[in-house]
Design a protein around this motif. Structure first.
Motif, mmCIF file in Angstrom:
data_model
loop_
_atom_site.group_PDB
_atom_site.id
_atom_site.type_symbol
_atom_site.label_atom_id
_atom_site.label_comp_id
_atom_site.label_asym_id
_atom_site.label_seq_id
_atom_site.Cartn_x
_atom_site.Cartn_y
_atom_site.Cartn_z
ATOM 1 N N THR A 224 0.834 -1.209 0.000
ATOM 2 C CA THR A 224 0.000 0.000 0.000
ATOM 3 C C THR A 224 0.862 1.249 0.000
ATOM 4 O O THR A 224 0.596 2.219 -0.730
ATOM 5 C CB THR A 224 -0.937 0.002 1.213
ATOM 6 N N VAL A 225 1.930 1.244 0.796
ATOM 7 C CA VAL A 225 2.846 2.385 0.832
ATOM 8 C C VAL A 225 3.527 2.559 -0.530
ATOM 9 O O VAL A 225 3.679 3.686 -1.022
ATOM 10 C CB VAL A 225 3.892 2.215 1.949
ATOM 11 N N LEU A 293 13.567 -4.275 0.568
ATOM 12 C CA LEU A 293 12.489 -3.288 0.617
ATOM 13 C C LEU A 293 12.902 -2.052 1.412
ATOM 14 O O LEU A 293 12.686 -0.916 0.979
ATOM 15 C CB LEU A 293 11.246 -3.913 1.239
ATOM 16 N N ALA A 294 13.501 -2.270 2.568
ATOM 17 C CA ALA A 294 13.893 -1.154 3.426
ATOM 18 C C ALA A 294 14.906 -0.251 2.731
ATOM 19 O O ALA A 294 14.799 0.987 2.769
ATOM 20 C CB ALA A 294 14.457 -1.673 4.742
ATOM 21 N N VAL A 295 15.892 -0.857 2.075
ATOM 22 C CA VAL A 295 16.937 -0.070 1.398
ATOM 23 C C VAL A 295 16.341 0.771 0.275
ATOM 24 O O VAL A 295 16.643 1.964 0.134
ATOM 25 C CB VAL A 295 18.039 -0.991 0.862
ATOM 26 N N VAL A 298 14.317 3.753 1.597
ATOM 27 C CA VAL A 298 15.176 4.859 2.041
ATOM 28 C C VAL A 298 15.674 5.648 0.832
ATOM 29 O O VAL A 298 15.693 6.896 0.845
ATOM 30 C CB VAL A 298 16.352 4.336 2.881
ATOM 31 N N GLY A 299 16.054 4.940 -0.224
ATOM 32 C CA GLY A 299 16.494 5.612 -1.444
ATOM 33 C C GLY A 299 15.393 6.476 -2.045
ATOM 34 O O GLY A 299 15.648 7.602 -2.499
ATOM 35 N N LEU A 300 14.158 5.981 -2.033
ATOM 36 C CA LEU A 300 13.034 6.752 -2.562
ATOM 37 C C LEU A 300 12.760 7.990 -1.711
ATOM 38 O O LEU A 300 12.378 9.048 -2.239
ATOM 39 C CB LEU A 300 11.787 5.876 -2.632
ATOM 40 N N ALA A 301 12.952 7.881 -0.408
ATOM 41 C CA ALA A 301 12.784 9.042 0.462
ATOM 42 C C ALA A 301 13.804 10.126 0.126
ATOM 43 O O ALA A 301 13.467 11.318 0.026
ATOM 44 C CB ALA A 301 12.907 8.624 1.929
ATOM 45 N N VAL A 302 15.051 9.722 -0.060
ATOM 46 C CA VAL A 302 16.109 10.678 -0.422
ATOM 47 C C VAL A 302 15.796 11.334 -1.765
ATOM 48 O O VAL A 302 15.949 12.559 -1.937
ATOM 49 C CB VAL A 302 17.475 9.971 -0.463
ATOM 50 N N ILE A 390 6.161 9.198 3.397
ATOM 51 C CA ILE A 390 5.512 7.929 3.046
ATOM 52 C C ILE A 390 6.566 6.839 2.833
ATOM 53 O O ILE A 390 6.420 5.696 3.306
ATOM 54 C CB ILE A 390 4.650 8.113 1.783
ATOM 55 N N ALA A 391 7.648 7.178 2.130
ATOM 56 C CA ALA A 391 8.706 6.196 1.883
ATOM 57 C C ALA A 391 9.382 5.759 3.180
ATOM 58 O O ALA A 391 9.697 4.571 3.364
ATOM 59 C CB ALA A 391 9.740 6.778 0.917
#
Length: 423
Positions: A224-225, A293-295, A298-302, A390-391
């Motif tokens: 969903t996220v 998924l976590a990595v 984090v990349g998408l947030a940056v 969200i990321a």
């Protein structure tokens, strides 16, 4: 393993249908730019209309899966192709944003059928599922890239209404091919006793309760996220790119004076996504799925935080940013699809994918309305800060998934291939 005749026939039909679904899906954000001017509406209003269609694209996944079990996946895929084509012809006849919304709702309802039905067809009819799922995913990515490219190019020379009609032609071609295609949709399960019948209401409720009280609930939250980020970025990026001074300042040749360079940067992003999906698909067998998924989250947030600063740097930095964003955005798909295989039992796999697409395309579409509101009443920076949050939420859920029990191991190498290959 060489594909037999039945495998090849199903593969060709499913690949053509999968590409067509995403051909239509990713043409819509390009049209959104045109509708803002054609109907003199705000981006928030247009966003709500688009969100309605995209929401039903996901919400319809669960009932579509049940219908595929009852009536057969081929019939459902053919109905999907016809419905999507008719919906785009309906778009061309719209005289207001309400007509646009109605056509998009029809598109969403019919498009929602494909993923549950198409995946069911491959999983029950194909012997070499891993190979076919891989090609199936490539076909979907081609549709993702070619849909907006064709739309942007056709809009240079044709009115948007005629473009909508032209875009419906591949759907008609795919329908005609499907009507002539001959294959056994249960060839892969005929000898092993697997059930392909319809699921009773009691079984549906019991299996759903079991899934949503176990580790799959975290997988559902992750997907969903992903959907919230995916829709929030891809829906408005053509409009945002076209508004950047660095792109608007380029003088195109006289023959292409209406060229929207931002639309082609958007297509470049989608093409880079094909590489991201391929690389991540290879990594799913080497990296724990929750860690991957976590990595990527984090990349998408940056990347979300970086959009506003990069957008003022010039042409090449923006193009590079689009390539990296596209790579990361689509790299997350093999990981979440592998997560479904890892954290669900085999006998609930079909229903699990139904819930997966409900979260991805249904609940994920909420960010379209939110994004339109933020762009209308706040700033572009506010939108991308929200996407970064969200990321990071997704990264937190994925980190929690690292410590969750797995009910079963992935059923086979084919399962991993399938998760890496499907859209």
């Amino acid at each position: 393993m060489t594909l037999n005749d039945n495998d090849r026939s199903i593969a060709a039909f499913a690949m053509l249908a999968h590409a067509t679904v995403h051909w239509f899906e990713l043409a819509i954000p390009i049209f959104l730019v045109v509708w803002l001017e054609a109907f003199d509406i705000s981006i928030a209003v247009a966003g709500i209309a688009v969100a309605a269609g995209y929401a039903l694209f996901g919400i319809g996944a669960l009932p579509a899966g049940l219908l595929a079990d009852r009536y057969g996946p081929k019939r459902l895929v053919l109905a999907c192709l016809v419905g999507m084509s008719v919906s785009f012809v309906g778009l061309s006849l719209a005289t207001s944003i309400y007509g646009i919304a109605a056509a998009l709702v029809c598109w969403g309802v019919t498009a929602s059928v494909y993923h549950p039905a198409g995946l069911a067809l491959i999983s029950t009819g194909v012997e070499d599922r891993g190979t076919v799922f891989a090609w199936h995913g490539i076909a979907g990515n081609l549709g993702i890239a070619l849909g907006p490219f064709a739309t942007a190019t056709l809009l240079l020379v044709l009115d948007w209404r005629l473009v909508a009609v032209v875009l419906s032609i591949p759907g008609a071609v795919a329908t005609l091919y499907g009507l002539r295609a001959r294959f056994d949709p249960t060839a892969a399960v005929a000898d092993d006793g697997e059930s392909t019948g319809s699921r009773s209401v009691a079984e549906f409720v019991a299996t759903s309760r079991s899934l949503l009280t176990g580790s799959f609930l975290l997988v559902f939250a992750v997907v969903t996220v992903v959907g919230l980020y995916y829709r929030g970025v891809l829906t408005y990026l053509p409009e945002l790119l076209n508004g950047l001074p660095a792109l608007a300042g380029i003088e195109p040749p006289a023959a292409l004076e209406e060229l929207s360079l931002g639309d082609y940067f958007y297509v470049a992003l989608l093409v880079a996504g094909m590489a991201g999906q391929y690389v991540a698909g290879k990594l799913t067998s080497r990296v724990p799925v929750a860690r991957g998924l976590a990595v990527v989250f984090v990349g998408l947030a940056v990347l979300a935080v970086a959009f506003v600063p990069v957008s003022g740097l010039g042409l090449l930095p923006i193009l590079l940013y689009c390539g990296v964003l596209g790579f990361a955005l689509f790299a997350i798909e093999p990981f979440y699809q592998e997560a479904v295989a890892v954290y669900t039992p085999p006998d609930a796999r079909g229903l699990s994918y139904g819930y997966t697409y409900l979260g991805m395309f249904g609940l994920g579409s909420l960010s379209i309305a939110l994004g339109g509101y933020l762009l209308d009443h706040a700033t572009t920076a506010a939108l991308f800060v929200t996407l970064a949050a969200i990321a990071l939420l997704g990264a937190g859920i994925a980190a929690r998934l690292l410590f969750s029990p797995t009910p079963v191991a992935s059923e086979s190498p084919d399962a991993a291939d399938a998760s890496a290959g499907d859209d």
